[in-house]
Design a protein around this motif. Structure first.
Motif, PDB file in Angstrom:
ATOM      1  N   PRO A 147       0.809  -1.223   0.000  1.00  0.00           N
ATOM      2  CA  PRO A 147       0.000   0.000   0.000  1.00  0.00           C
ATOM      3  C   PRO A 147       0.842   1.273   0.000  1.00  0.00           C
ATOM      4  O   PRO A 147       0.345   2.346  -0.325  1.00  0.00           O
ATOM      5  CB  PRO A 147      -0.798  -0.122   1.300  1.00  0.00           C
ATOM      6  N   TRP A 153       2.471  -7.241   1.368  1.00  0.00           N
ATOM      7  CA  TRP A 153       1.279  -8.017   1.665  1.00  0.00           C
ATOM      8  C   TRP A 153       1.194  -9.208   0.715  1.00  0.00           C
ATOM      9  O   TRP A 153       1.514  -9.107  -0.475  1.00  0.00           O
ATOM     10  CB  TRP A 153       0.029  -7.152   1.498  1.00  0.00           C
ATOM     11  N   SER A 327      -7.877   2.870  -4.966  1.00  0.00           N
ATOM     12  CA  SER A 327      -7.013   1.979  -4.180  1.00  0.00           C
ATOM     13  C   SER A 327      -5.544   2.388  -4.321  1.00  0.00           C
ATOM     14  O   SER A 327      -5.080   2.744  -5.412  1.00  0.00           O
ATOM     15  CB  SER A 327      -7.188   0.537  -4.649  1.00  0.00           C
ATOM     16  N   SER A 580      -2.951  -8.204   9.610  1.00  0.00           N
ATOM     17  CA  SER A 580      -3.360  -6.797   9.619  1.00  0.00           C
ATOM     18  C   SER A 580      -4.736  -6.672   8.989  1.00  0.00           C
ATOM     19  O   SER A 580      -5.139  -7.505   8.169  1.00  0.00           O
ATOM     20  CB  SER A 580      -2.356  -5.935   8.843  1.00  0.00           C
ATOM     21  N   GLY A 582      -7.863  -3.491   7.822  1.00  0.00           N
ATOM     22  CA  GLY A 582      -8.349  -2.121   7.807  1.00  0.00           C
ATOM     23  C   GLY A 582      -9.583  -1.981   8.695  1.00  0.00           C
ATOM     24  O   GLY A 582     -10.384  -2.906   8.794  1.00  0.00           O
ATOM     25  N   TYR A 583      -9.719  -0.837   9.352  1.00  0.00           N
ATOM     26  CA  TYR A 583     -10.833  -0.670  10.286  1.00  0.00           C
ATOM     27  C   TYR A 583     -11.466   0.709  10.103  1.00  0.00           C
ATOM     28  O   TYR A 583     -10.886   1.607   9.481  1.00  0.00           O
ATOM     29  CB  TYR A 583     -10.361  -0.850  11.734  1.00  0.00           C
ATOM     30  N   SER A 593     -11.365   4.827   0.802  1.00  0.00           N
ATOM     31  CA  SER A 593     -10.680   3.537   0.936  1.00  0.00           C
ATOM     32  C   SER A 593      -9.170   3.697   1.069  1.00  0.00           C
ATOM     33  O   SER A 593      -8.517   2.950   1.793  1.00  0.00           O
ATOM     34  CB  SER A 593     -10.997   2.652  -0.272  1.00  0.00           C
ATOM     35  N   GLU A 594      -8.589   4.705   0.333  1.00  0.00           N
ATOM     36  CA  GLU A 594      -7.136   4.873   0.433  1.00  0.00           C
ATOM     37  C   GLU A 594      -6.706   5.472   1.767  1.00  0.00           C
ATOM     38  O   GLU A 594      -5.533   5.430   2.117  1.00  0.00           O
ATOM     39  CB  GLU A 594      -6.611   5.747  -0.713  1.00  0.00           C
ATOM     40  N   GLN A 595      -7.662   6.031   2.547  1.00  0.00           N
ATOM     41  CA  GLN A 595      -7.331   6.594   3.861  1.00  0.00           C
ATOM     42  C   GLN A 595      -7.701   5.654   5.000  1.00  0.00           C
ATOM     43  O   GLN A 595      -7.559   6.021   6.160  1.00  0.00           O
ATOM     44  CB  GLN A 595      -8.061   7.935   4.042  1.00  0.00           C
ATOM     45  N   THR A 596      -8.184   4.452   4.660  1.00  0.00           N
ATOM     46  CA  THR A 596      -8.572   3.495   5.696  1.00  0.00           C
ATOM     47  C   THR A 596      -7.370   3.114   6.547  1.00  0.00           C
ATOM     48  O   THR A 596      -6.355   2.628   6.024  1.00  0.00           O
ATOM     49  CB  THR A 596      -9.171   2.234   5.062  1.00  0.00           C
ATOM     50  N   PRO A 597      -7.428   3.307   7.864  1.00  0.00           N
ATOM     51  CA  PRO A 597      -6.289   2.936   8.717  1.00  0.00           C
ATOM     52  C   PRO A 597      -6.181   1.421   8.848  1.00  0.00           C
ATOM     53  O   PRO A 597      -7.149   0.688   8.656  1.00  0.00           O
ATOM     54  CB  PRO A 597      -6.624   3.596  10.055  1.00  0.00           C
ATOM     55  N   ILE A 598      -4.980   0.968   9.187  1.00  0.00           N
ATOM     56  CA  ILE A 598      -4.700  -0.465   9.297  1.00  0.00           C
ATOM     57  C   ILE A 598      -4.121  -0.743  10.670  1.00  0.00           C
ATOM     58  O   ILE A 598      -3.334   0.039  11.212  1.00  0.00           O
ATOM     59  CB  ILE A 598      -3.725  -0.910   8.194  1.00  0.00           C
TER      60      ILE A 598
END
Length: 858
Positions: A147, A153, A327, A580, A582-583, A593-598
């Motif tokens: 990412p 990943w 993405s 890991s 995303g939440y 979606s590209e700012q989704t924290p992990i």
């Protein structure tokens, strides 16, 4: 012979032959046989004068005789050169035998530098330079998702199958499960836990590896129902089955099921990780729809396809599969070796540069020794020159002596390198040995021998050329009168070499000081948990536990029994695989979606935090009431809480995972485990009784004393619950945390050792220069003292010159050290620039050693 024939000019053939001879052999080498050549031509000059009237056979005979004369002259000259070389060699050996102390010091000094360089080169060659030992390794590539360009990943089965079916750049695309395969071998004595991997059937054909016995997997065996076949490692075959070739075709009881052995892998085969047994992946319909990423991919490029071309097409297929223009995920192709050595390569290159500095210092030292001898041999070389020896002959003689020293140093260096390689191999990360057979069998090979030969030749030129040319240019009259200016020249050259030595030693000392301070800070960093007194182990429940409910019941019973074992304070479990996810925060506005924290996720039991010594910051730990059917709850670390809830209480907030809202009931301290040099990641913990996992790690906190003493009672407890169940990787947590800093500890140790060696060599160098300076000034000093100079004045004058040399070397070295920050930036923790304290301490240390080294001759 008539006057007409004698005065006739040479024919065109005569002139051409003379030109050919002039091109083949330099004028200096023609003098000895010119008379024979001219006599031969004189006897044939009448024939040459009448060349046009000669019969063609006479012409051929004349040409043959002329070429024969050239050949004979060349042969004679070659014999003379060989004889002179043997003379130089014999004389050089006699000269070295006549000075055993000088010879021994020179050879040992060179051996240290050459041996260290050979050993480090052998490691660098095996780890970084030599390709992985597979068929046409330049065509093999590894694929991963990222990412941000840093994290790697794995792929999901649907993504892998899409890439495999649609690409036109790979001859093969294969997959390995990074989950491993818990393979418990039963029915062959004591139950044994084997390290297994599930792979696609085309992995070994892709690598070009053929089993040593039996066969590989058939494509049809990579399907459910036909996948109960295994390949076993050569080490397992030798250890467990006593190298019995009849094991091929037999059945093994693995996890309570029957598997047929179809082949035995070669003894030198290594790939991905230490493995005992392989079985096909055999995707089910459910697997082919599973979006979870757990597959490592490797591919073999088609002939003529470059890495860039393959990357463009594979990335396009991947973006089409993701089908999300927002993405940030990217597909990356790289060489497996580059990915494998990404962490260790900077340290190896740093050590290679450090031993190069040591070798340069050793060469400077030997050059200084030769310069000292040069003064004593000035009269000898002057007599040689007076008797007709040319400059080339003098230089050659001295270079032969230097070459003999280098050969001796290289031979002894090889012996030292053999021992050093074993020491270096012990400090390499274990995963390198498990993944690369060249690292596992690290030894001196042809490349290392060639490297030693080249280094020996280069060093002989480095330290031999300067004194050789100095002696070749001596003033005959001055040398024969025991005068001249050679001493002054020698002093200037020797002083310059000492300045270089001190400068290089300063760079090494500052680098070692920075690495040492970085390592000390890592040692004292707060990791967020208390490893002392904690024992860890791995458990993989057998197939006879058919579902997660049965597995959870097994773990509950195990924890109850171990918690009641004498000497145990806490007993807990944690899932073995760190993943890991995303939440999203329910109480916060949605993000793209590209700012989704992990965050990292782990399933744990209620006493896990107590066993690990992780403090509770807010809320509560898990309890026995947090089970299936109750409110889904999670615990987060304070890193996540600070980032997501900087000005609010996180307790009672909700995080959505897998489309399910989970309530935050506790906040715990953050842990640094695998990466101590950066901030800890966000972490989410689940109760294992709500979010289950099959394979778990056992975490046991000892009440007192050594945690390793609990290994026996834990094995007995497990055997009472299930005698077929295996437990493995039983280790104190202290050992695991120590491995995290092991590479930096090893690098710091070696760099410090090289720096200490450099300081010693530099001290010997400055001692040699000052000793020679005092010896050649003995008469002058005597005259000064006879005229009233005090011993203190003489001592001050000598020490003043030594101090000037040391300070000059320090100034140059400290200037070069400023560039170290950029080179070492990725290896240092908490150091962004060279610290004044480190530079001051290293400068004082080196200056003190240098001054002490010159006190004796002073």
């Amino acid at each position: 012979m008539s006057n007409t024939a004698q005065n006739r000019p040479p024919s065109r053939l005569h002139l051409r032959l003379i030109r050919v001879v002039g091109l083949i052999i330099p004028k200096r080498l023609r003098s000895d046989w010119r008379r024979e050549w001219e006599a031969e031509l004189s006897s044939r000059e009448l024939l040459l004068a009448n060349w046009d009237k000669l019969h063609w056979r006479s012409k051929l005979d004349l040409i043959r005789r002329s070429l024969g004369a050239i050949r004979d002259a060349l042969w004679l000259q070659q014999l003379r050169l060989e004889d002179e070389m043997f003379q130089d060699l014999r004389f050089g050996l006699r000269m070295l035998r006549s000075k055993p102390g000088f010879t021994a010091i020179s050879i040992v000094t060179l051996a240290v530098g050459i041996g260290a360089n050979t050993a480090i080169f052998s490691v660098v060659n095996a780890v970084l330079l030599q390709p992985l030992p597979y068929q046409q390794p330049d065509q093999i590539v590894a694929l991963y998702r990222t990412p941000d360009g840093q994290m790697r990943w794995p792929f999901s089965p649907p993504c892998y199958l899409d890439l495999k079916n649609r690409n036109t750049v790979f001859t093969e695309l294969a997959a390995l499960s990074n989950k491993g395969w818990p393979a418990n071998l039963l029915g062959r004595g004591e139950p044994e836990r084997l390290q297994g991997y599930k792979i696609s059937a085309n992995v070994f054909p892709l690598l070009g590896v053929i089993p040593a016995a039996g066969r590989g997997f058939f494509p049809e065996e990579d399907r459910p129902g036909s996948d109960h076949v295994v390949l076993i490692s050569h080490e397992l075959w030798d250890r467990k089955f006593a190298s019995d070739a009849g094991i091929v075709g037999e059945s093994l009881n693995i996890n309570g099921e029957s598997y047929t052995v179809v082949g035995i892998m070669p003894a030198d085969f290594r790939f991905y990780a230490k493995t005992d047994i392989w079985t096909p992946l055999a995707f089910t319909a459910k697997d082919e729809a599973d979006r979870a990423g757990y597959l490592e991919l490797i591919g073999r490029l088609k002939p003529g396809v470059t890495l860039d071309q393959a990357s463009v097409e594979a990335s396009a297929i991947f973006r089409s599969f993701v089908n999300d223009p927002n993405s940030t995920l990217q597909l990356v192709l790289t060489r497996p070796q580059k990915m494998l050595t990404r962490e260790i390569s900077p340290m190896l290159l740093l050590l290679f540069a450090a031993v190069g500095f040591v070798l340069l210092i050793a060469c400077a030292n030997v050059a200084n020794l030769l310069l000292s001898r040069a003064n004593a041999r000035r009269r000898e070389m002057a007599i040689r020159s007076a008797l007709g020896a040319g400059r080339f002959r003098v230089v050659r003689q001295l270079l032969v002596e230097s070459g003999l020293l280098a050969v001796g140093g290289g031979a002894l260096g090889l012996a030292l390198a053999t021992w050093c390689i074993k020491f270096l191999a012990s400090g390499l990360p274990k995963y390198l040995e498990a993944a690369n057979s060249r690292v596992a069998t690290l030894k001196l090979d042809g490349m290392a021998l060639g490297f030693t030969l080249v280094v020996s030749l280069l060093t002989s030129v480095l330290f031999g050329l300067v004194p050789a040319f100095q002696l070749a240019r001596i003033d005959l009259n001055g040398a024969l009168r025991e005068g001249g200016r050679t001493v002054g020249l020698r002093n200037r050259l020797g002083s310059s070499l000492v300045v270089v030595e001190i400068a290089l030693a300063t760079v090494l000392l500052v680098g070692a000081g920075m690495m040492t301070r970085s390592f000390m800070r890592l040692q004292h960093i707060n990791v967020g948990f208390e490893p002392a007194g904690v024992l860890t182990a791995q458990i993989d429940p057998l197939a006879k536990y058919p579902n997660i409910a049965a597995v959870s019941a097994f773990y509950r019973g195990l924890l109850e029994r171990i918690a009641n074992t004498p000497g145990v304070r806490y007993a807990a479990i944690k899932n073995s695989l760190g993943a890991s996810i995303g939440y999203a925060i329910d109480e916060h506005p949605p993000v793209s979606s590209e700012q989704t924290p992990i965050a990292l996720i782990n399933q744990v039991s209620s006493d896990y935090f107590n066993a690990m010594g992780i403090p509770l910051r807010a809320g509560r730990f898990f309890t026995d009431r947090d089970v299936k059917g109750s409110t889904p709850v999670i615990i987060v670390n304070d890193q996540l809480a600070r980032h997501e809830f900087p000005d609010e209480d996180p307790i009672g907030k909700h995080i959505t995972l897998w489309n399910v809202p989970w309530e935050i009931v506790g906040v715990v301290g953050s842990m640094k485990f695998d990466d101590l040099m950066h901030e800890p990641p966000a972490h989410i913990f689940f109760s294992y009784q709500q979010e289950n996992w099959w394979s778990m790690s056992l975490v046991v906190k000892a009440d007192r004393g050594d945690a390793a003493a609990l290994a026996g009672p834990i094995r007995e407890t497990l055997a009472q619950i299930d005698p077929d169940q295996t437990i493995y990787s039983i280790r104190p947590l202290d050992d695991l945390t120590s491995e995290v800093v092991a590479p930096q500890r090893f690098t710091t140790l070696l760099l410090t050792g090289f720096a200490a060696l450099a300081v010693v060599l530099a001290s010997i160098g400055i001692y040699g220069v000052m000793s020679h300076s005092v010896s050649v000034r003995t008469r002058e000093i005597g005259v000064r003292m006879a005229l009233g100079a005090q011993p203190g004045n003489v001592l001050t004058a000598v020490m003043k010159r030594a101090t000037l040399l040391a300070m000059s070397g320090l100034a140059v070295g400290l200037g070069l050290s400023l560039a170290l920050v950029r080179i070492l930036s990725g290896l240092l923790f908490g150091i962004e620039s060279i610290e004044p304290l480190t530079m001051t301490l290293m400068a004082i240390l080196l200056l003190s050693v240098a001054l002490v080294a010159c006190l004796i001759p002073a």
